[in-house]
Write an enzyme that holds these catalytic residues in place. Structure first.
Site, short mmCIF file in Angstrom:
data_model
loop_
_atom_site.label_atom_id
_atom_site.label_comp_id
_atom_site.label_asym_id
_atom_site.label_seq_id
_atom_site.Cartn_x
_atom_site.Cartn_y
_atom_site.Cartn_z
N HIS A 72 45.02 43.12 24.60
CA HIS A 72 43.89 42.19 24.74
C HIS A 72 42.57 42.90 24.40
CE1 HIS A 72 45.75 38.88 27.49
NE2 HIS A 72 46.54 39.22 26.50
N TYR A 205 38.47 35.01 34.30
CA TYR A 205 37.94 35.31 35.64
C TYR A 205 36.93 34.23 35.97
CZ TYR A 205 39.95 40.05 35.54
OH TYR A 205 40.80 41.13 35.51
N PRO A 297 41.82 43.89 43.85
CA PRO A 297 42.46 43.77 42.52
C PRO A 297 41.56 43.21 41.42
CG PRO A 297 43.22 42.04 43.97
CD PRO A 297 42.36 42.93 44.80
N LYS A 301 42.27 47.92 38.77
CA LYS A 301 42.17 49.38 38.66
C LYS A 301 43.25 50.13 39.46
CE LYS A 301 38.66 49.90 35.93
NZ LYS A 301 39.33 49.36 34.74
N TYR A 389 35.79 48.04 32.52
CA TYR A 389 37.04 47.28 32.53
C TYR A 389 38.12 47.98 31.71
CZ TYR A 389 40.14 43.28 32.87
OH TYR A 389 41.22 42.47 33.16
C1 PHB Z 1 47.53 40.33 37.14
O1 PHB Z 1 47.93 40.04 36.00
O2 PHB Z 1 48.29 40.27 38.12
C2 PHB Z 1 46.12 40.75 37.33
C3 PHB Z 1 45.30 40.86 36.21
C4 PHB Z 1 43.99 41.24 36.37
C5 PHB Z 1 43.50 41.50 37.63
C6 PHB Z 1 44.31 41.42 38.74
C7 PHB Z 1 45.65 41.02 38.59
O3 PHB Z 1 42.19 41.85 37.77
#
Ligand code: PHB
Ligand code: APR
Length: 398
Positions: A72, A205, A297, A301, A389
């Site tokens: 990505h 997000y 989460p 990280k 990120y």
């Molecule tokens: C996930 O795919 O479970 C996931 C992806 C990004 C995040 C947290 C969890 O920031």
């Protein structure tokens, strides 16, 4: 029984450490409290930084990740009903992330260890660590025998505490030798895994009036979604239908329309916590991964930090055995913590920016909205987000 490095815990940290040490000819034994099925049943995040991808390659376990993982180059930030793309690739001068589930990383590491004929002791009971302040540490544990528990004693040069947040290693350190920093957030994440195509080809997000939401994925046919929920919520209260309705209400109209729903194959609620224990070395015992630190989460990280701890620890141990140098071992804690605190800061900041807090008030709300607007329209701010990120380079600040 004797080994060079006793590794407590067969999560990603312990398995990756074992793999890197074995490839360098250093004898190690991994001791895990749970069964392999239990370890593989845990669903965790799925975004790997380039540094983590490189490390899995170095460990010789990257083949399936490159075949099945999704590269990505950006993600969407959604607020006030509109999506804004953060073009990570351009903003960072060509860096991406790899979307590949932590469960799959663990599976690849388990298979590699099995293929190399290296042992893992599963279902170990009453694991305890001793004498790590001497040159002769010892690990004791029990396994199931035909007529009850069989006790074992493992002598070693070093103990690697890769046993997660609730492990025995950190808990065995005298309280006066360790400092713990903690922040607990007043909400949780309700997560769902479903065999439906992802709503978008990149992650979304979302900051909304009803709370945070995240659209992620595991493959072109498997989606992973989250919504911010109350800490007191129980997973049984959330039917699949209620989850999908809540998620849809937090998306923009286009995504809401495109969202494909289906039965969940996993559903769970996780609390959010920031935690760091200092230092990460106690004589001949080291902590690595979740045993030493937890991040919420939001920045994805957790696994990435665990991987870089393990990189530093394996280099230090290899240096010790090959060059009889204590430099890496002596620096281990400081080197890790410098990186960890930057990821802690980023994860806390991104969490604060994206969630509804019960005590924000009108002023706090307006500031959050202004920051989001600034973030997506200022290249400098977008770049700072993207840089963190995708992950800071291993030698950052050196
Ligand atoms: C996930 O795919 O479970 C996931 C992806 C990004 C995040 C947290 C969890 O920031
Ligand atoms: N004895 C042996 N094993 C133990 C003990 C014990 N007393 N206590 C815990 N364990 C095992 C757990 O069962 C688990 O399999 O240690 C392992 C720790 O694994 P993780 O919790 O996955 O921690 P880590 O390997 O550091 O992985 C970090 O996992 O939680 C995510 O976000 C985190 O992605 C990050 C990654």
């Amino acid at each position: 029984m004797r080994t060079q490095v006793a590794i407590i815990g067969a999560g990603p940290s312990g398995l990756l450490l074992g793999q890197l040490l074995s490839r360098a000819g250093i004898d190690n034994l991994v001791i895990e409290r749970q069964s392999p099925d239990y370890v593989l049943g845990r669903i965790r995040a799925g975004v790997l930084e380039q540094v983590c991808v490189d490390l899995l390659d170095e460990a010789g376990v990257g083949e399936r990740m490159h075949r099945e993982g999704l590269v990505h180059g950006g993600f969407d930030m959604l607020f006030k009903g509109k999506r804004h793309r953060i073009d990570m690739f351009t903003l960072t001068g060509g860096k991406n992330v790899m979307v590949y589930g932590q469960t799959e990383v663990t599976r690849d590491l388990m298979n590699a260890r099995m293929a190399a004929g290296q042992p893992i002791v599963y279902n170990a009971a009453n694991v305890s660590v001793h004498d790590f302040d001497t040159t002769h540490p010892v690990v004791r544990y029990e396994t199931d025998g035909a007529v009850g528990k069989v006790p074992h004693e493992l002598a070693c040069d070093f103990i690697a505490g890769c046993d997660g947040f609730h492990g025995v290693c950190r808990a065995s350190v005298p309280a006066q030798s360790i400092t713990e920093y903690e922040k607990v957030y007043p909400f949780g994440w309700l997560g769902i895994l479903a065999d439906v195509p992802p709503v978008s080809h990149e992650l979304i997000y979302a900051n909304t009036e009803r709370g945070f939401a995240l659209c992620s994925m595991r493959s072109a046919t498997r989606s992973r979604y989250y919504v911010q929920c109350d800490l007191g919520d129980k997973v049984e209260q959330w039917s699949d239908d209620a989850f999908w309705a809540e998620l849809r209400s937090r998306l923009d109209p286009q995504a809401g329309e495109q969202l494909v729903t289906g039965p969940s194959i996993e559903k769970s609620i996780a609390p959010l916590r920031s935690f760091v224990a200092e230092p990460m070395r106690f004589g001949r015992m080291f902590l690595a991964g979740d045993a030493a630190h937890i991040v919420p989460p939001t920045g994805a990280k957790g696994l990435n930090l665990a991987a870089t701890d393990v990189k530093y620890l394996s280099s230090a141990l290899i240096e010790h055995y090959r060059e009889h140098s204590a430099a890496g071992i002596d620096n281990y804690s400081e080197r890790c913590l410098r990186r960890i605190w930057k990821a802690e800061r980023f994860s806390w900041w991104f969490t604060s920016l994206m969630h509804r807090f019960p005590d924000t008030g009108g002023f706090g709300q307006k500031v959050q909205e202004a920051e989001l607007d600034y973030l997506v329209h200022s290249q400098a701010a977008s770049r700072a987000l993207a840089e963190n990120y995708v992950g800071l380079p291993l030698n950052f600040g050196d």
